[in-house]
Design an enzyme around this catalytic site. Structure first.
Site, PDB file in Angstrom:
ATOM      1  CD  GLU A 223      -0.461   6.072   6.948  1.00  0.00           C
ATOM      2  OE1 GLU A 223       0.624   6.142   7.538  1.00  0.00           O
ATOM      3  OE2 GLU A 223      -0.797   5.097   6.241  1.00  0.00           O
TER       4      GLU A 223
ATOM      5  CG  ASP B 206      -1.871   1.180   1.287  1.00  0.00           C
ATOM      6  OD1 ASP B 206      -2.249   1.677   0.213  1.00  0.00           O
ATOM      7  OD2 ASP B 206      -2.241   1.612   2.397  1.00  0.00           O
ATOM      8  CB  SER B 207       0.143   4.796  -0.495  1.00  0.00           C
ATOM      9  OG  SER B 207      -1.011   4.771   0.327  1.00  0.00           O
TER      10      SER B 207
ATOM     11  CB  CYS C 192      -9.600   4.383   1.065  1.00  0.00           C
ATOM     12  SG  CYS C 192      -7.961   4.835   1.705  1.00  0.00           S
TER      13      CYS C 192
ATOM     14  CB  CYS D  42      -3.191   0.683  -2.473  1.00  0.00           C
ATOM     15  SG  CYS D  42      -3.355   2.436  -2.853  1.00  0.00           S
TER      16      CYS D  42
ATOM     17  CG  HIS E 239      -5.163   4.671   4.956  1.00  0.00           C
ATOM     18  ND1 HIS E 239      -4.649   4.237   3.762  1.00  0.00           N
ATOM     19  CD2 HIS E 239      -4.111   5.095   5.698  1.00  0.00           C
ATOM     20  CE1 HIS E 239      -3.341   4.393   3.781  1.00  0.00           C
ATOM     21  NE2 HIS E 239      -2.976   4.913   4.942  1.00  0.00           N
TER      22      HIS E 239
HETATM   23  N1  DGL Z   1      -4.811   3.115   1.212  1.00  0.00           N
HETATM   24  C1  DGL Z   1      -4.909   3.751  -0.073  1.00  0.00           C
HETATM   25  C2  DGL Z   1      -6.157   3.260  -0.810  1.00  0.00           C
HETATM   26  O1  DGL Z   1      -6.712   2.216  -0.473  1.00  0.00           O
HETATM   27  C3  DGL Z   1      -4.975   5.252  -0.088  1.00  0.00           C
HETATM   28  C4  DGL Z   1      -4.076   6.062   0.687  1.00  0.00           C
HETATM   29  C5  DGL Z   1      -3.415   7.117  -0.146  1.00  0.00           C
HETATM   30  O2  DGL Z   1      -4.042   8.129  -0.519  1.00  0.00           O
HETATM   31  O3  DGL Z   1      -2.248   6.908  -0.431  1.00  0.00           O
HETATM   32  O4  DGL Z   1      -6.587   3.895  -1.743  1.00  0.00           O
END
Ligand code: DGL
Length: 269
Positions: A155, A13-14, A187, A76, A189
């Site tokens: 985060e 993931d990012s 997402c 992600c 997160h």
């Molecule tokens: N966790 C990433 C997703 O599922 C997004 C986080 C980011 O913006 O980097 O899209």
């Protein structure tokens, strides 16, 4: 020498959000080893152009392939919506999958007729959730909302309280007149903000568990392809990040729901 079946599953993931998917994989597939890569040095991906997301995803994938993984999950949604085809081409024989289709199938299975997809700007811009949901059921009512500030909140570990609630109200206020039956966290997160998101919506709105759906589909895939680990003991977990600061350990624990063990700082070049 590790047999092919005993190689790790690569997850990236990012940042640390994809650990919600890694946690579900460890719960549902305890014998599988997992190598997780969080590109914490370059988070967020969600506000970037599709070209940049594709370039970053190519480097993340190359890192995991170098570790000898047997399959890769882009945990992600932004990468899954903008770079999956490119990644599959680059990975050759190693299967690559994303998080969107498992989430879409889970949402349809829920039986809800009206849904709201929350995601990063990139994911919402791509329109992929509406397209895939409508392929399965064209009569679904779907609204899509970009919620970029949920990523830094998650985060930073600001998961509840006035700031998180205010931001949730700002994004979700338009839903109050006609609330959806189901929230799809588009997402990885966002599951951390589940309670706050639901607290600003009327009672009875449900929240899809897309991370578990992704892990269950991985299990089915590994079984179908005869790729399940044969080691008979708990798998290893390796947590790699491209930037490591003091707060990351606590944040990783929030996402993972358990101690992350040692964290390794790696370079993608
Ligand atoms: N966790 C990433 C997703 O599922 C997004 C986080 C980011 O913006 O980097 O899209």
């Amino acid at each position: 020498m590790t047999s092919f079946r005993d190689r790790a599953v690569g997850v990236f993931d990012s940042g640390l959000g994809g650990l919600t998917v890694a946690a579900a994989i460890r719960r549902i597939l305890p014998e599988e080893s997992v190598i997780y890569l969080g590109d914490t040095a370059r988070l967020p991906y969600g506000n970037r152009s599709p070209e940049t997301v594709r370039a970053f995803a190519a480097q993340d994938l190359a890192f995991l392939l170098k570790q000898g993984v047997k399959t890769v999950i882009a945990a992600c949604n932004t990468v899954s919506s903008e770079a999956l085809d490119d990644m599959q081409r680059a990975a050759g024989d190693v299967p690559v999958s994303g998080v969107i289709l498992p989430g879409v199938r889970e949402a349809v299975r829920s039986g809800a007729r009206s849904m709201a997809v929350l995601g990063t700007r990139g994911t919402i811009r791509s329109g992929i959730y509406e397209r895939e949901l409508h392929k399965l059921d064209p009569s679904l009512k779907i609204r899509s909302i970009a919620c970029p500030l949920f990523v830094p909140l998650a985060e930073e570990g600001v998961l509840s309280g006035p700031a998180a609630e205010r931001i949730a109200e700002l994004y979700l206020g338009n839903l109050l007149a006609d609330p959806p039956e189901l929230i799809i966290p588009g997402c990885t997160h966002y599951p951390l903000l589940r309670e706050t998101i639901l607290s600003v919506l009327p009672r009875g709105v449900r929240f899809a568990d897309c991370a578990s759906a992704c892990a269950r589909e991985l299990k089915e895939f590994l079984e179908r392809e005869n790729l399940t680990s044969e080691r008979g003991t708990s798998g290893d977990f390796r947590l790699c990040v491209t930037d490591l600061t003091d707060g990351f350990r606590i944040q990783a624990e929030n996402f993972l729901g358990s101690s992350p063990g040692p964290m390794e700082k790696v370079s993608l070049s």
